[in-house]
Design a protein around this motif. Structure first.
Motif, mmCIF file in Angstrom:
data_model
loop_
_atom_site.group_PDB
_atom_site.id
_atom_site.type_symbol
_atom_site.label_atom_id
_atom_site.label_comp_id
_atom_site.label_asym_id
_atom_site.label_seq_id
_atom_site.Cartn_x
_atom_site.Cartn_y
_atom_site.Cartn_z
ATOM 1 N N VAL A 49 -11.703 -28.005 11.977
ATOM 2 C CA VAL A 49 -10.435 -28.399 11.373
ATOM 3 C C VAL A 49 -10.210 -27.642 10.074
ATOM 4 C CG1 VAL A 49 -9.192 -30.311 10.284
ATOM 5 C CG2 VAL A 49 -10.365 -30.673 12.457
ATOM 6 N N LEU A 50 -11.267 -27.527 9.276
ATOM 7 C CA LEU A 50 -11.154 -26.794 8.019
ATOM 8 C C LEU A 50 -10.796 -25.332 8.269
ATOM 9 C CD1 LEU A 50 -11.460 -26.666 4.954
ATOM 10 C CD2 LEU A 50 -13.917 -26.298 5.281
ATOM 11 N N ASP A 51 -11.443 -24.713 9.249
ATOM 12 C CA ASP A 51 -11.130 -23.320 9.588
ATOM 13 C C ASP A 51 -9.665 -23.183 10.002
ATOM 14 O OD1 ASP A 51 -13.688 -22.480 9.055
ATOM 15 O OD2 ASP A 51 -14.361 -22.560 11.143
ATOM 16 N N ALA A 52 -9.176 -24.134 10.791
ATOM 17 C CA ALA A 52 -7.783 -24.083 11.244
ATOM 18 C C ALA A 52 -6.820 -24.259 10.077
ATOM 19 C CB ALA A 52 -7.548 -25.158 12.300
ATOM 20 N N LEU A 53 -7.163 -25.145 9.152
ATOM 21 C CA LEU A 53 -6.320 -25.372 7.982
ATOM 22 C C LEU A 53 -6.244 -24.109 7.124
ATOM 23 C CD1 LEU A 53 -4.705 -27.384 6.222
ATOM 24 C CD2 LEU A 53 -6.872 -27.944 5.077
ATOM 25 N N ILE A 54 -7.389 -23.473 6.915
ATOM 26 C CA ILE A 54 -7.420 -22.241 6.136
ATOM 27 C C ILE A 54 -6.585 -21.158 6.809
ATOM 28 C CG2 ILE A 54 -8.943 -20.358 5.384
ATOM 29 C CD1 ILE A 54 -11.113 -22.457 4.894
ATOM 30 N N GLU A 55 -6.657 -21.118 8.122
ATOM 31 C CA GLU A 55 -5.895 -20.113 8.879
ATOM 32 C C GLU A 55 -4.395 -20.316 8.701
ATOM 33 O OE1 GLU A 55 -5.642 -16.721 11.175
ATOM 34 O OE2 GLU A 55 -7.485 -17.687 10.459
ATOM 35 N N LEU A 56 -3.962 -21.560 8.576
ATOM 36 C CA LEU A 56 -2.539 -21.860 8.436
ATOM 37 C C LEU A 56 -2.010 -21.590 7.037
ATOM 38 C CD1 LEU A 56 -2.147 -25.271 10.347
ATOM 39 C CD2 LEU A 56 -1.247 -23.052 11.047
#
Length: 459
Positions: free
Chosen positions: A286-293
């Motif tokens: 989830v953290l990786d996805a948030l950073i990607e956004l």
């Protein structure tokens, strides 16, 4: 005092500050007082030397320099507060104009926390491994427990794999026996890999009283990293005997009466461990996805300092403890220095983005940390550090690291807010409920290393 802010880029500003001469008077008075206490002039008592005499004897320039050095931090801080800036690190200050009796003009360039817009994360979906505990998993767990209760018996035969041998060791480098290279009466289980490389091959086949010599790279001590000739003498060979797997073993090794109850408990514990691993994996994804956004600019100097700090810690703290050099470390990792540097930069970038994003979420959601949450987090950190909670708490307080721990808990709570709003499923297509795990606030600790807390705390 007047100040103006010029934005150089999203993460750096230049402050231009103008200070009327009369506002320097408190610092000038302090400069004369300080010099008064440091010098001696015949005919005057120490501390009672008139300002005009100090100017004549030591020069007005020395007084002005002392006054400016005293005043700059105060006026810089006022300018930062006036501009409502969240600064990172120390400024680069340049005095652009100053003459005795005239106003002081200076500029200060400094990194700032970038303005971050939290993206809509409600559409994030991640998939994690399903929790599955097999009979093989339970068998392995029981075997590990069984191994802990093994007994040993001296045998009159050559040592074999799995035996315990009692050995004396003597390490030499360039023909000289090392002062810290001698050990006697060492108990070693053949095949455990817990001593020197090459010792297994050397002792297998030896009986009590036998000896052998082998070459090995030393992992620690005064000659860490050196190739040494190691003499090993076997004084005793012992066979390990495992207890039978039955109800008696269950009563010996646990609080349970039957082996069936012990196996059931092992299944429950393994399920909990896998639940924790699943939660950690979900939080990281989830953290990786948030950073990607998100758009998160990185201050160049902060990134450079973080990389230098991590490299310094590796070279001067971890390498000596592990008996490694850059050459041996890279060989062990199977990487080139260029590959290592690229990975380190990527980790540092992720760490900085993590803190910036989650700190912004903390502010947006108005999250706070209570004493109970901080105490629980401190207990967990103490357990991983090998210190008692009291020792760890004392070290944290003395090191001024309480704000760092508060930040870790707050960022964990911020990530929990995100995780509660996204879709997490396992590989079986089942929805994963992470509510209990998210409340731990542990997720940030398991993410790639966050940047040095003291850098962030300067904001």
């Amino acid at each position: 005092m007047k100040s103006a802010v010029e934005t150089l880029n999203p993460t750096r500003v230049r402050l231009t500050v103008e200070v009327p001469f009369e506002e320097l008077k408190p610092s000038l008075d302090a400069a004369y007082k300080k010099i008064n206490q440091q010098v001696t002039v015949p005919g005057f008592r120490k501390g009672k030397i008139p300002a005009r005499v100090i100017d004549q004897r030591f020069g007005r320039g020395a007084v002005l320099e002392e006054a400016i050095n005293d005043a700059l931090p105060k006026f810089y801080t006022e300018a930062v507060n006036e501009g409502e800036l969240n600064v990172l690190g120390q400024p680069d200050v340049d005095i652009t104009e100053f003459n005795d009796g005239d106003e002081l003009k200076f500029t200060a360039e400094v990194d700032i926390r970038p303005a971050i817009e939290i993206p809509d994360y409600s559409g994030i979906e991640v998939v994690v491994d399903a929790i599955e505990v097999t009979d093989e998993d339970i068998d392995k767990s029981i075997e590990q427990l069984r191994d802990r209760f093994a007994s040993t018996t001296t045998v009159e035969r050559a040592a074999a794999d799995g035996d315990v041998v009692i050995v004396d060791l003597e390490a030499s480098v360039d023909g000289e026996v090392l002062e810290d290279g001698v050990a006697k009466g060492v108990s070693y289980t053949i095949g455990s890999g817990q001593l020197l490389d090459g010792i297994d091959e050397a002792v297998i086949g030896l009986e009590a009283g036998g000896s052998a010599t082998f070459t090995s790279e030393l992992k620690g001590g005064s000659a860490a990293g050196s190739s040494a000739e190691v003499k090993v003498e076997v004084s005793d060979v012992q066979a390990r005997e495992l207890p039978e797997l039955n109800d008696d073993f269950a009563q010996l090794a646990s609080e349970f009466d039957t082996l069936e109850e012990l196996r059931a408990d092992s299944r429950t514990r393994l399920e909990r461990m896998k639940q924790y691993d699943q939660a950690t994996a979900a939080q990281e994804k989830v953290l990786d996805a948030l950073i990607e956004l998100a758009e998160v600019p990185i201050p160049e100097k902060l990134l450079k300092d973080e990389i230098e700090t991590r490299t310094h810690n590796l070279e001067h703290h971890q390498f000596p403890q592990m008996g490694l050099t850059w050459e041996t470390y890279l060989e062990r990792e199977g990487k080139t220095r260029e590959e290592y540097d690229a990975e380190l930069e990527a980790q540092a970038v992720k760490g900085i983005k993590t803190q910036f994003l989650l700190d912004e979420l903390v502010n947006k959601e108005k999250l706070s940390v209570n004493q109970e949450e901080l105490t629980e987090h401190l207990m967990r950190r103490a357990a991983t550090s090998g210190m008692s909670p009291d020792q760890f708490a004392q070290a944290v307080v003395e090191g001024g690291q309480v704000p760092m721990l508060v930040g870790e808990v707050a960022r964990g709570k911020a990530l929990a807010v995100v995780v509660e709003s996204v879709k997490v499923t396992d590989t079986n297509g089942e929805t994963v409920d992470l509510e209990d795990d998210e409340e731990d606030g542990e997720a940030v600790e398991s993410a790639d290393e966050t940047p040095a807390a003291e850098v962030v705390e300067q904001s």
